[in-house]
Design a protein around this motif. Sequence first.
Motif, PDB file in Angstrom:
ATOM      1  N   ALA A 139       0.845  -1.197   0.000  1.00  0.00           N
ATOM      2  CA  ALA A 139       0.000   0.000   0.000  1.00  0.00           C
ATOM      3  C   ALA A 139       0.874   1.238   0.000  1.00  0.00           C
ATOM      4  CB  ALA A 139      -0.942   0.001   1.211  1.00  0.00           C
ATOM      5  N   GLY A 140       1.927   1.189  -0.832  1.00  0.00           N
ATOM      6  CA  GLY A 140       2.730   2.378  -1.065  1.00  0.00           C
ATOM      7  C   GLY A 140       2.066   3.231  -2.126  1.00  0.00           C
ATOM      8  N   VAL A 141       2.844   4.073  -2.776  1.00  0.00           N
ATOM      9  CA  VAL A 141       2.271   4.954  -3.800  1.00  0.00           C
ATOM     10  C   VAL A 141       1.663   4.135  -4.934  1.00  0.00           C
ATOM     11  CG1 VAL A 141       2.837   6.676  -5.542  1.00  0.00           C
ATOM     12  CG2 VAL A 141       3.749   6.916  -3.232  1.00  0.00           C
ATOM     13  N   ALA A 142       2.382   3.119  -5.416  1.00  0.00           N
ATOM     14  CA  ALA A 142       1.882   2.331  -6.546  1.00  0.00           C
ATOM     15  C   ALA A 142       0.650   1.517  -6.161  1.00  0.00           C
ATOM     16  CB  ALA A 142       2.981   1.427  -7.085  1.00  0.00           C
ATOM     17  N   GLY A 143       0.783   0.699  -5.124  1.00  0.00           N
ATOM     18  CA  GLY A 143      -0.319  -0.172  -4.734  1.00  0.00           C
ATOM     19  C   GLY A 143      -1.530   0.593  -4.234  1.00  0.00           C
ATOM     20  N   GLY A 144      -1.281   1.636  -3.446  1.00  0.00           N
ATOM     21  CA  GLY A 144      -2.392   2.411  -2.907  1.00  0.00           C
ATOM     22  C   GLY A 144      -3.170   3.140  -3.977  1.00  0.00           C
ATOM     23  N   VAL A 145      -2.473   3.802  -4.884  1.00  0.00           N
ATOM     24  CA  VAL A 145      -3.155   4.551  -5.947  1.00  0.00           C
ATOM     25  C   VAL A 145      -3.844   3.594  -6.916  1.00  0.00           C
ATOM     26  CG1 VAL A 145      -2.822   6.096  -7.924  1.00  0.00           C
ATOM     27  CG2 VAL A 145      -1.700   6.601  -5.745  1.00  0.00           C
ATOM     28  N   PHE A 146      -3.194   2.455  -7.222  1.00  0.00           N
ATOM     29  CA  PHE A 146      -3.857   1.474  -8.089  1.00  0.00           C
ATOM     30  C   PHE A 146      -5.174   1.020  -7.466  1.00  0.00           C
ATOM     31  CE2 PHE A 146      -4.844  -2.966  -9.015  1.00  0.00           C
ATOM     32  CZ  PHE A 146      -5.045  -2.894 -10.386  1.00  0.00           C
ATOM     33  N   ALA A 147      -5.152   0.669  -6.187  1.00  0.00           N
ATOM     34  CA  ALA A 147      -6.380   0.214  -5.524  1.00  0.00           C
ATOM     35  C   ALA A 147      -7.440   1.313  -5.520  1.00  0.00           C
ATOM     36  CB  ALA A 147      -6.063  -0.233  -4.097  1.00  0.00           C
ATOM     37  N   THR A 168       5.022   5.799 -12.344  1.00  0.00           N
ATOM     38  CA  THR A 168       4.112   4.857 -11.682  1.00  0.00           C
ATOM     39  C   THR A 168       2.660   5.136 -12.039  1.00  0.00           C
ATOM     40  OG1 THR A 168       5.599   4.428  -9.826  1.00  0.00           O
ATOM     41  CG2 THR A 168       3.258   4.097  -9.435  1.00  0.00           C
ATOM     42  N   PHE A 169       2.256   6.398 -12.011  1.00  0.00           N
ATOM     43  CA  PHE A 169       0.865   6.731 -12.324  1.00  0.00           C
ATOM     44  C   PHE A 169       0.555   6.460 -13.798  1.00  0.00           C
ATOM     45  CE2 PHE A 169       1.152  10.126  -8.772  1.00  0.00           C
ATOM     46  CZ  PHE A 169       1.088   9.126  -7.815  1.00  0.00           C
ATOM     47  N   ASN A 170       1.525   6.705 -14.687  1.00  0.00           N
ATOM     48  CA  ASN A 170       1.326   6.359 -16.094  1.00  0.00           C
ATOM     49  C   ASN A 170       1.159   4.851 -16.253  1.00  0.00           C
ATOM     50  OD1 ASN A 170       1.399   8.962 -17.090  1.00  0.00           O
ATOM     51  ND2 ASN A 170       3.544   8.894 -17.680  1.00  0.00           N
ATOM     52  N   ASP A 171       1.924   4.070 -15.480  1.00  0.00           N
ATOM     53  CA  ASP A 171       1.782   2.614 -15.516  1.00  0.00           C
ATOM     54  C   ASP A 171       0.387   2.192 -15.052  1.00  0.00           C
ATOM     55  OD1 ASP A 171       4.189   1.890 -16.568  1.00  0.00           O
ATOM     56  OD2 ASP A 171       5.058   1.143 -14.708  1.00  0.00           O
ATOM     57  N   ILE A 172      -0.091   2.821 -13.989  1.00  0.00           N
ATOM     58  CA  ILE A 172      -1.422   2.472 -13.476  1.00  0.00           C
ATOM     59  C   ILE A 172      -2.486   2.759 -14.525  1.00  0.00           C
ATOM     60  CG2 ILE A 172      -3.179   3.068 -11.758  1.00  0.00           C
ATOM     61  CD1 ILE A 172      -0.836   3.581  -9.795  1.00  0.00           C
ATOM     62  N   ILE A 173      -2.376   3.909 -15.183  1.00  0.00           N
ATOM     63  CA  ILE A 173      -3.333   4.253 -16.239  1.00  0.00           C
ATOM     64  C   ILE A 173      -3.239   3.254 -17.385  1.00  0.00           C
ATOM     65  CG2 ILE A 173      -3.870   5.963 -18.027  1.00  0.00           C
ATOM     66  CD1 ILE A 173      -3.186   8.132 -15.977  1.00  0.00           C
TER      67      ILE A 173
END
Length: 438
Positions: A13-21, A304-309
């Motif tokens: 639940a870091g920046v990547a996991g938290g924002v993805f969720a 990271t946010f581009n990856d999530i998108i």
Amino acid sequence: MKTFDYDIIVIGAGVAGGVFAASQNKDKKILVIERDLTEPDRIIGELMQPRGLQALEEMGLAHLVEGFDAQVVEGYKLIKGDETFTIHYKDVDNGIKGIGLRNGKFLTAIRNDIKSKENIDLVEGNVTDLIEENNVVTGVSYTNAQGEECKSSAAMVVVCDGPMSFFRSKLSKPNKKVTSYFMGLVLRDLDLEHPSLGHMIVTGDAPVLVYPIHSNGYRILIDYPGEKPPRIGTKAIEKFKEEISAVLPKEMVPSFVNAIENDQLKVMPNHSMKAQAFRKKGVVLLGDSLNMRHPLTGGGMTATFNDIISLNKALDGVDVHNSEALEKAVESYYENRSEEVETINILANALYKVFRDADLKEACFEYLQKGGEQSTGPLSILAGINRNKKYLLKHFFKVAMQHPLHFVTKPKKQMRLYKNAVGIIRPILKDEDQPAIV
């Protein structure tokens, strides 16, 4: 069809996991497992470029940077000895901005957001293994905060366990390198001419970065080159204090001296890595578990946010319980993600090496100082707004070739400049050209 406890399990639940969720639709039942839910005190993930903010807005998550004294960053001030100049984001695109923040406060805001969602369970626990059936990942084993051994199943597992990922080697072929270390402190009570600018100081042998993270705090990151961490003994700290005080602008020195004498100096390794994921069904790597670059340019959260998108687009309309459709979506994400992040990776790793080369550093400083497209062009790439690789390479080589007459008047120096530039960019491009999946 197999029955699962959850649609998606997110490890971290870091920046990547938290924002993805937080970015998922409410109809998905999600379990997020984080090793430690206490608010961390880190020196990473505190500068977000304009494209990072845009990406949060696209996901409907702009509120995640509100309410904890984050600071607008409007561009950069470059400093080399007595020479200084500024470059503003508004010259690239009027209205864009970056933001400086405290990583721990940002993570707390993310976690509070996902806690508030009825479809998401956030638990503190240490994921110890992936559960597999017939070579398909179907869940995780973990130890919860009470020390109990637990298991949960899901149609999809998203691995976001960060720079020191435990599962990376099991799911990919990593090529992680430590390029240098950042030593970090917080400078307080600064009175700067341009308080809303990031300050890039290239006076010494390695770069120093200073940017606001709250209303009375500026993060200072001092680069320490090499694969081995710096020594933090009394004599080493005293020498370090003297060396950095000599290259900092005079208005920063008292605050720096006070910080190093009274606060704990934090050290973190800077990594460069583009892992190549294995074709493992039911699981996907996201964020620093898959890809890292030197943090000098503050591009990590943007990437990271581009990856999530990109992953969300690949999953759009896909039933994660349909294993064949899910596998195709994950492969599509791996195969296409580079289009959104390669310029961020290339610029970060190349610019760091440019600032470590005396001749190229001088040439880069001179090039950016000219203004116009020479400054707004590179800044548009650093901001994450322009993701055109050819445009990046055009500016990179123009730095080295901006004085063609020097091939006649200063042939040895000019040839050395050109060869060094090629020597920097060639291996970076080779690494970046590797596919994200094997």
